[in-house]
Design a protein around this motif. Sequence first.
Motif, PDB file in Angstrom:
ATOM      1  N   VAL A   1      21.390  18.630 -38.476  1.00 30.60           N
ATOM      2  CA  VAL A   1      21.920  18.492 -37.123  1.00 30.60           C
ATOM      3  C   VAL A   1      22.093  17.010 -36.790  1.00 30.60           C
ATOM      4  CG1 VAL A   1      21.415  18.832 -34.672  1.00 30.60           C
ATOM      5  CG2 VAL A   1      20.937  20.650 -36.312  1.00 30.60           C
ATOM      6  N   HIS A   2      23.303  16.666 -36.326  1.00 32.35           N
ATOM      7  CA  HIS A   2      23.586  15.314 -35.832  1.00 32.35           C
ATOM      8  C   HIS A   2      23.826  15.386 -34.322  1.00 32.35           C
ATOM      9  CE1 HIS A   2      24.227  14.857 -40.146  1.00 32.35           C
ATOM     10  NE2 HIS A   2      24.096  13.554 -39.975  1.00 32.35           N
ATOM     11  N   GLU A   3      23.975  14.240 -33.720  1.00 34.24           N
ATOM     12  CA  GLU A   3      24.080  14.171 -32.261  1.00 34.24           C
ATOM     13  C   GLU A   3      25.203  15.026 -31.708  1.00 34.24           C
ATOM     14  OE1 GLU A   3      22.474   9.977 -30.574  1.00 34.24           O
ATOM     15  OE2 GLU A   3      24.205   9.828 -31.915  1.00 34.24           O
ATOM     16  N   ASP A   4      26.326  15.100 -32.403  1.00 35.60           N
ATOM     17  CA  ASP A   4      27.458  15.860 -31.878  1.00 35.60           C
ATOM     18  C   ASP A   4      27.121  17.341 -31.734  1.00 35.60           C
ATOM     19  OD1 ASP A   4      27.451  15.968 -34.783  1.00 35.60           O
ATOM     20  OD2 ASP A   4      29.351  17.039 -34.630  1.00 35.60           O
ATOM     21  N   PHE A   5      26.264  17.861 -32.626  1.00 38.41           N
ATOM     22  CA  PHE A   5      25.920  19.281 -32.586  1.00 38.41           C
ATOM     23  C   PHE A   5      24.997  19.605 -31.416  1.00 38.41           C
ATOM     24  CE2 PHE A   5      24.007  23.281 -34.022  1.00 38.41           C
ATOM     25  CZ  PHE A   5      25.107  23.935 -34.559  1.00 38.41           C
ATOM     26  N   MET A   6      24.351  18.613 -30.868  1.00 37.05           N
ATOM     27  CA  MET A   6      23.412  18.833 -29.774  1.00 37.05           C
ATOM     28  C   MET A   6      24.107  19.077 -28.438  1.00 37.05           C
ATOM     29  SD  MET A   6      20.479  18.790 -31.211  1.00 37.05           S
ATOM     30  CE  MET A   6      19.463  18.821 -29.742  1.00 37.05           C
ATOM     31  N   LYS A   7      25.410  18.879 -28.371  1.00 38.25           N
ATOM     32  CA  LYS A   7      26.138  19.097 -27.118  1.00 38.25           C
ATOM     33  C   LYS A   7      26.273  20.602 -26.877  1.00 38.25           C
ATOM     34  CE  LYS A   7      28.742  14.784 -27.643  1.00 38.25           C
ATOM     35  NZ  LYS A   7      30.085  14.172 -27.858  1.00 38.25           N
ATOM     36  N   ALA A   8      25.595  21.066 -25.831  1.00 40.19           N
ATOM     37  CA  ALA A   8      25.502  22.512 -25.596  1.00 40.19           C
ATOM     38  C   ALA A   8      26.848  23.152 -25.296  1.00 40.19           C
ATOM     39  CB  ALA A   8      24.532  22.788 -24.451  1.00 40.19           C
ATOM     40  N   SER A   9      27.755  22.411 -24.694  1.00 38.50           N
ATOM     41  CA  SER A   9      29.033  22.986 -24.281  1.00 38.50           C
ATOM     42  C   SER A   9      30.070  23.000 -25.404  1.00 38.50           C
ATOM     43  CB  SER A   9      29.592  22.206 -23.088  1.00 38.50           C
ATOM     44  OG  SER A   9      29.825  20.854 -23.448  1.00 38.50           O
ATOM     45  N   VAL A  10      29.767  22.387 -26.524  1.00 39.57           N
ATOM     46  CA  VAL A  10      30.698  22.318 -27.650  1.00 39.57           C
ATOM     47  C   VAL A  10      30.304  23.376 -28.676  1.00 39.57           C
ATOM     48  CG1 VAL A  10      31.651  20.891 -29.489  1.00 39.57           C
ATOM     49  CG2 VAL A  10      31.085  19.866 -27.272  1.00 39.57           C
ATOM     50  N   HIS A  11      31.203  24.316 -28.903  1.00 37.92           N
ATOM     51  CA  HIS A  11      30.905  25.436 -29.780  1.00 37.92           C
ATOM     52  C   HIS A  11      31.750  25.443 -31.051  1.00 37.92           C
ATOM     53  CE1 HIS A  11      29.850  27.348 -25.666  1.00 37.92           C
ATOM     54  NE2 HIS A  11      28.803  26.739 -26.169  1.00 37.92           N
ATOM     55  N   HIS A  12      32.551  24.396 -31.263  1.00 35.09           N
ATOM     56  CA  HIS A  12      33.382  24.283 -32.450  1.00 35.09           C
ATOM     57  C   HIS A  12      33.174  22.895 -33.050  1.00 35.09           C
ATOM     58  CE1 HIS A  12      35.281  27.310 -29.888  1.00 35.09           C
ATOM     59  NE2 HIS A  12      35.771  27.855 -30.980  1.00 35.09           N
TER      60      HIS A  12
END
Length: 324
Positions: free
Chosen positions: A217-228
């Motif tokens: 997991v990197h920082e971009d994956f931690m954004k809850a509203s981003v599902h793609h």
Amino acid sequence: MLTTFRSLSGSFFGQHRYTQRANIEDGIKFLEQKGVLATSSLRGTIFSLLRDPSLSANSEERRRYEAARERLLRLISTEEETHSDVVPSGLHLWNETEFPGYKKEDVFFLKHPAALSQRYQLSGLCYMHGPAMVQHYALAHNNHSVPMIDLLKFIKEHFTAEQLERHIFDNQGGDSSTFLKSILQANTVLVSPGLPHQSILSLFRDLGPALVSKFKVHEDFMKASVHHHYGKPSGKFIGYHAMTFVGHRLSDNGTSYFLLQNWWEKKQFVEVDADYLKASGAYFTFIETPQTGIPDTFSYTYGKYHELEAVDKPEGQANEMASE
């Protein structure tokens, strides 16, 4: 020690389902009965600090024992996992508008709609949520009733003294692949293919969903509203995570996309492309042996929704760093 994987809010059912708030003496009695720290000369001192963290030598030690005390009290104060046939409002749901292009035969819970269930990682334990869901889907794949192992009771009834010690005092998780093996029927064969993706897709068609472990997991994956998530991950590396592979699609230009089921409130389903998946270093584990039920020694529940609110910690590296 990674502790990032926390829920975004409290229990969907308001408060933890404590039958009654246990006191610390109940907790220490539980640890004694389980043999936790039985051979340690510091057992008495440690239990005294659990009773009164203010006796700690410094602020860091005090915080450690305050956290351990709270974990212990939550564990013994709750009878079972929260489960319901109603998925709470606010939970991220699967929908074809957000995830277009998937055919019924290419998403396990579209092909087996009665099997769809969602878990909420209120605290942590993705290393347990992932295997529990894969086991659940393996039962559905073979047209059996579809229970879900009760992880809270599993911890209380089947964790060893060492596992309880790591969980209560050190907030340590475990390895998801090892845990999957431990909850399946005896002599179950697991298959863990590497790349290319074609072997993964062939096994998915034959065997159903797979455990996805060691997912970086990197920082971009931690954004809850981003599902793609497509291409390469961005931002700093956070830790490892465990999810379930539940679907696949091909775009018109032949690009492969993978549907993953997750345990975070606002990010229950995630689509990644082949490049992102490869960069994550994810490890797939399929259940080859047909499952006819959850082993008799383990408790289970039924429902479309389950949350494990009484315990915490992501998958530890035991190791996979401190979090999967």
